[in-house]
Design an enzyme around this catalytic site. Structure first.
Site, short mmCIF file in Angstrom:
data_model
loop_
_atom_site.label_atom_id
_atom_site.label_comp_id
_atom_site.label_asym_id
_atom_site.label_seq_id
_atom_site.Cartn_x
_atom_site.Cartn_y
_atom_site.Cartn_z
N GLU A 175 0.83 -1.21 0.00
CA GLU A 175 0.00 0.00 0.00
C GLU A 175 0.86 1.26 0.00
OE1 GLU A 175 -2.83 -0.42 3.19
OE2 GLU A 175 -4.08 -1.73 1.99
N GLU A 378 -5.21 -8.06 -1.67
CA GLU A 378 -5.92 -8.08 -0.38
C GLU A 378 -7.39 -7.86 -0.66
OE1 GLU A 378 -4.61 -5.65 2.90
OE2 GLU A 378 -2.51 -5.87 2.31
C1 BG6 Z 1 -4.62 -3.20 4.68
C2 BG6 Z 1 -3.27 -3.58 5.24
O1 BG6 Z 1 -4.68 -1.82 4.67
O2 BG6 Z 1 -5.77 -3.57 5.38
C3 BG6 Z 1 -3.30 -4.80 6.15
O3 BG6 Z 1 -2.34 -3.78 4.22
C4 BG6 Z 1 -4.53 -4.75 7.03
O4 BG6 Z 1 -2.11 -4.80 6.90
C5 BG6 Z 1 -5.76 -4.77 6.12
O5 BG6 Z 1 -4.57 -5.77 7.97
C6 BG6 Z 1 -7.09 -4.86 6.85
O6 BG6 Z 1 -7.20 -3.89 7.82
P1 BG6 Z 1 -7.52 -4.27 9.34
O7 BG6 Z 1 -7.40 -3.04 10.08
O8 BG6 Z 1 -8.89 -4.85 9.33
O9 BG6 Z 1 -6.48 -5.28 9.71
#
Ligand code: BG6
Length: 479
Positions: A175, A378
């Site tokens: 990111e 992701e």
């Molecule tokens: C992304 C990150 O922004 O979101 C991850 O790269 C993160 O590290 C993921 O875990 C989900 O966010 P969260 O706060 O639910 O873990």
């Protein structure tokens, strides 16, 4: 048309959220190791000297450091073709400024790579995912300083040479656009301004000037990593990775339309425009001028950015937001930033809007802009799960995944060259925004609570078997 026969189905994690073992094998302290647990809506406190009486989620995380063989065997059982994970910088260079790498840290990853190879799972390696050595943050004010570029390249050099026969796909920075948001200042940039205490959205201090100068150094470092990597192994493929916050105008009021366009360009497109077109885009000049940001760029930086574009586009996609010029519009939360709520969408317990069609829209948008292969690195639903008699019934997660995969298929039919999908937190891990273990994304349940109490035993959720079927049928059987 549907998913290609080589489609890279898999899952994703990051070292600081899954490994634990924060002091094992000579590991140093990272910026993530000094952040306390919080809950939805409360910012995470940073305690630079670990003095705060709180629980530090990264110290135990999911204990994959001790159980990676078991975890990889489970990934293989699901049918993964690819596993995205990050290498903890502080296992390799504990303080970031040593001359020689820490052999014990490298040995850990040697074993991990061998284990993946055993099951024919291709690694997708993130080189930096919120794991900057705390020492570099303190010494240089993190990426605000140009000195960081050499420290980072020293790490890349070790990794590229040691793992050149194991890895094809690298993501230099998770990111990369996070530094465009206040939340990125410390967590991504390792910048420690006076009075820093919070790292999530409600943080007290910010410095857009330092953030954008840091982001410039990060982008130069990424381009240099591409240059170095291709010399070591010309087959390496480097992925741009953006946190894509998909934005829609709340209404057809031209003010909303313009605001959406401006935010989308600055938040979502700026870094990828630089990393694929090799130069700063026209619109960023006005943004910098309006916000008193003055980024120092050398002639050499310009050449390096121009000569070393990335090979593929990847992004995280969890939710979308609306943009409104009306300050009274109802708001919703989100990853790195929230926005106006969309009356057509449901939200998760953490108030992230669920928008599968937004994924198709985003895939078309980014492919249209860059025309390079795309990976979704992701995606997923953070939700509470209940372990009852060794089972976890998670129809909500299956529903989320099914609808997103259906939209991926639509995008492929639209003509998008989508080559891989690694949903986030394929095994339960601690959340980045809160540190909670109870915000679970996995197909594999980890028996631990928010405070690290539990057996850490692994259990297959219903979604485990569902994703197994989805992969086995190459995305055809989503029932
Ligand atoms: C992304 C990150 O922004 O979101 C991850 O790269 C993160 O590290 C993921 O875990 C989900 O966010 P969260 O706060 O639910 O873990």
């Amino acid at each position: 048309m549907s998913f290609s026969k080589n489609f890279l189905w898999g899952g994703a994690t990051a070292a600081n959220q899954v490994e634990g073992g924060w002091q094992e094998g000579g590991k140093g302290v990272s910026v993530s190791d000094v952040i306390c647990l919080s809950s939805h809506g409360s910012p995470r406190v940073i305690s630079l000297d670990l003095s705060e009486q709180c629980y530090y989620p990264s110290h135990k995380a999911s204990e994959s450091y001790y159980r990676f063989r078991e975890d990889i065997a489970l990934f293989a059982e699901i049918g993964f073709k690819m596993y995205r994970f990050s290498i903890a910088w502080t296992r390799i260079f504990p303080n970031g400024d040593e001359e020689e790498p820490n052999e014990e840290g490298l040995k850990y990853y040697d074993e991990l790579f061998k284990e993946l190879k055993k099951y024919n799972i291709a690694p997708l390696v993130t080189i930096q995912h919120n794991e900057l050595p705390l020492n570099l943050a303190k010494k240089f004010n993190g990426w605000a300083s140009r000195e960081m570029i050499d420290c980072y390249l020293k790490l890349c050099n070790v990794l590229f040479k040691r793992y050149k026969d194991y890895v094809t796909y690298w993501i230099p920075f998770n990111e990369i656009n996070d530094l465009g948001f206040p939340v990125g200042l410390y967590l991504h940039g390792g910048i420690i301004p006076d009075g820093l205490r919070y790292c999530s959205n409600g943080r007290e201090v910010d410095s857009p000037q330092l953030r954008y100068q840091a982001l410039h150094h990060v982008m130069v470092a990424a381009a240099k990593a591409v240059e170095l990597g291709k010399k070591i192994n010309p087959n390496f493929q480097f992925g741009h990775m953006t946190c894509h916050i998909t934005q829609y105008p709340l209404t057809c009021n031209p003010d909303d339309i313009l605001l959406t366009q401006q935010q989308d360009l600055v938040r979502n497109c700026f870094c990828s425009d630089v990393q694929f077109y090799g130069e700063y885009p026209y619109y960023i000049k006005r943004y910098f001028a309006d916000n008193n940001i003055n980024v120092e760029i050398t002639e050499d930086d310009r050449r390096i950015l121009k000569d070393n574009p990335h090979d593929f586009y990847s992004f995280s996609y969890y939710m979308s937001i609306c943009v409104s010029s009306n300050p009274d519009a109802a708001q919703t939360s989100g990853n790195v930033m929230g926005g106006a709520s969309n009356p057509y969408l449901d939200v998760s317990e953490w108030e992230w809007q669920i928008d599968p069609k937004g994924l198709r829209y985003t895939l078309n948008k980014v492919y249209d802009r860059y025309h390079v292969p795309v990976m979704i690195t992701e995606n997923g639903l953070g939700a509470r799960d209940e372990l009852i008699d060794g089972k976890v019934h998670d129809p909500y997660r299956i529903d989320y995944m099914r609808k997103h995969i259906e939209q991926m298929r639509e995008a492929i039919n639209d003509g998008v060259e989508l080559i891989g999908y690694t949903p986030w937190g394929c095994i339960d891990l601690v959340a980045a925004s809160t540190g909670q273990m109870s915000k679970r994304y996995g197909f594999i349940y980890v028996d631990a609570d928010d405070y690290g109490a539990g057996t850490y035993k692994r259990y297959r959720k219903d979604s485990f078997y569902w994703y197994q079927k989805a992969i086995a049928s190459n995305g055809e059987d989503l029932k």
